[in-house]
Enzyme design. Structure first.
Site, PDB file in Angstrom:
ATOM      1  N   TYR A  32      18.034 -10.670   8.689  1.00  0.00           N
ATOM      2  CA  TYR A  32      18.535  -9.375   9.272  1.00  0.00           C
ATOM      3  C   TYR A  32      17.560  -8.719  10.329  1.00  0.00           C
ATOM      4  O   TYR A  32      16.388  -9.345  10.307  1.00  0.00           O
ATOM      5  CB  TYR A  32      18.947  -8.055   8.143  1.00  0.00           C
ATOM      6  N   LYS A 145      12.556 -12.870   8.100  1.00  0.00           N
ATOM      7  CA  LYS A 145      13.336 -11.386   7.732  1.00  0.00           C
ATOM      8  C   LYS A 145      14.402 -11.772   6.915  1.00  0.00           C
ATOM      9  O   LYS A 145      15.430 -11.548   7.366  1.00  0.00           O
ATOM     10  CB  LYS A 145      13.492 -10.662   9.009  1.00  0.00           C
ATOM     11  N   GLU A 177       0.506  -6.734   3.554  1.00  0.00           N
ATOM     12  CA  GLU A 177       1.417  -5.589   4.282  1.00  0.00           C
ATOM     13  C   GLU A 177       1.875  -4.817   3.424  1.00  0.00           C
ATOM     14  O   GLU A 177       1.837  -4.597   2.362  1.00  0.00           O
ATOM     15  CB  GLU A 177       2.280  -6.504   5.223  1.00  0.00           C
ATOM     16  N   LEU A 201       5.835 -10.500   7.425  1.00  0.00           N
ATOM     17  CA  LEU A 201       6.389 -10.311   8.723  1.00  0.00           C
ATOM     18  C   LEU A 201       5.734  -9.940   9.870  1.00  0.00           C
ATOM     19  O   LEU A 201       5.009  -8.704   9.868  1.00  0.00           O
ATOM     20  CB  LEU A 201       7.621  -9.257   8.317  1.00  0.00           C
TER      21      LEU A 201
END
Ligand code: PDD
Length: 282
Positions: A32, A145, A177, A201
């Site tokens: 996505y 993702k 993250e 990511l």
């Protein structure tokens, strides 16, 4: 909002149906993107599209459109919904097939995209947020993702229950993250953040912010930080499509600086905002 793409059809959202055997639904077998819309303009759309194709490619899902066609479809969606400020959510799954784990032979990918009104979080830009440290229990391909977000969901829920707005993930002692964002520390005017490898990511906002830092002459060190190093930073902030550049002023019980966003974060916020304004006017 009102419209949704389901494969090649732009339809009313209440007409759309999802097959229970869609592999996105059963396995999280898809990818996505979330793209911000400012004043009706898609922000950094080319970068989002590139990452969408890369994520799909890593999972061997074939997107049945050229990048230009996809761009146009999303643009038409924003127009149809007359979206001013908000975002587009788009996803593609491996398709519908009788449930078995390995790739089905004849499934065709299922693409969906819709818009959502969402305001820029001005109060958060000003005052910052509190974050909770949480063990990073995700898989080892966080660079994709993917729709599999349980590691992020559990982390965000723990943060929510602790009255925090974001969870900062760490693998053992190494900060990776945020649950849905990238995390940075600033020490003596230098920005530290995890390198863009398989453990995070590579945020589109991150890429814009690193560009801003370079243009502002701020040194960026893409090196993993320990939890202790993060807690000892002068300033901490996080970035994502929705959060843009948002300060973190408290992590667990540790107040960062004096609980107020610092000057380097402010500088990057201004530089990022300038990019947003540019994207609106061109
Ligand atoms: N999340 N890291 C993770 C794990 C993310 O889920 C996201 C974005 C980011 C920041 O990426 P970007 O700057 O491209 O938005 C980093 C999206 C917004 C979400 O899941 O809603």
């Amino acid at each position: 909002m009102t419209h949704i793409w389901v494969n090649n059809r732009l339809m009313n959202r209440n007409e759309a149906t999802i097959d229970p055997e869609d592999r996105g639904y059963q396995f999280g077998d898809g990818v996505y993107e979330v793209v911000k819309v400012y004043d009706g303009n898609l922000f950094e759309m080319t970068a989002h599209i590139d990452r969408f194709y890369r994520s799909a490619d890593e999972l061997r899902i074939v997107i049945p459109y050229t990048k230009d066609v996809l761009h146009k479809m999303v643009y038409d969606l924003v127009e149809a919904d007359q979206l001013e400020t908000g975002h587009v959510y788009m996803q593609i799954t491996r398709g519908v097939a009788e449930r078995q784990h390995y790739f089905p032979e004849n499934a065709t990918a299922v693409f969906t995209a819709y818009t959502q009104v969402s305001e820029r979080p001005i109060e958060q830009f000003e005052n910052g947020i509190s974050a909770l440290l949480y063990e990073d229990i995700r898989w080892l391909r966080c660079d994709i993702k993917s729709l599999n977000l349980l590691g992020a969901v559990l982390a965000k829920q723990a943060a929510h229950e602790a009255n925090c707005d974001e969870a900062i993930l760490h693998r053992g002692n190494i900060v990776t993250e945020g649950s849905s964002s990238n995390v940075y520390g600033i020490k003596d005017g230098k920005v530290y953040t995890h390198p863009a490898n398989n453990l995070i990511l590579n945020g589109i906002t991150r890429q814009v912010v690193l560009r801003c830092a370079e243009e502002e002459g701020i040194e960026v060190i893409e090196e993993a930080m320990t939890v202790e190093a993060l807690l000892a930073m002068d300033e901490v902030f996080f970035t994502s499509t929705g959060a843009e550049v948002s300060p973190i002023v408290k992590i667990n019980d540790t107040v960062i600086q004096n609980g107020k966003p610092g000057p380097w974060t402010r500088k990057l916020q201004q530089a990022f905002n300038a990019k947003v304004q540019q994207s609106i006017t061109i």
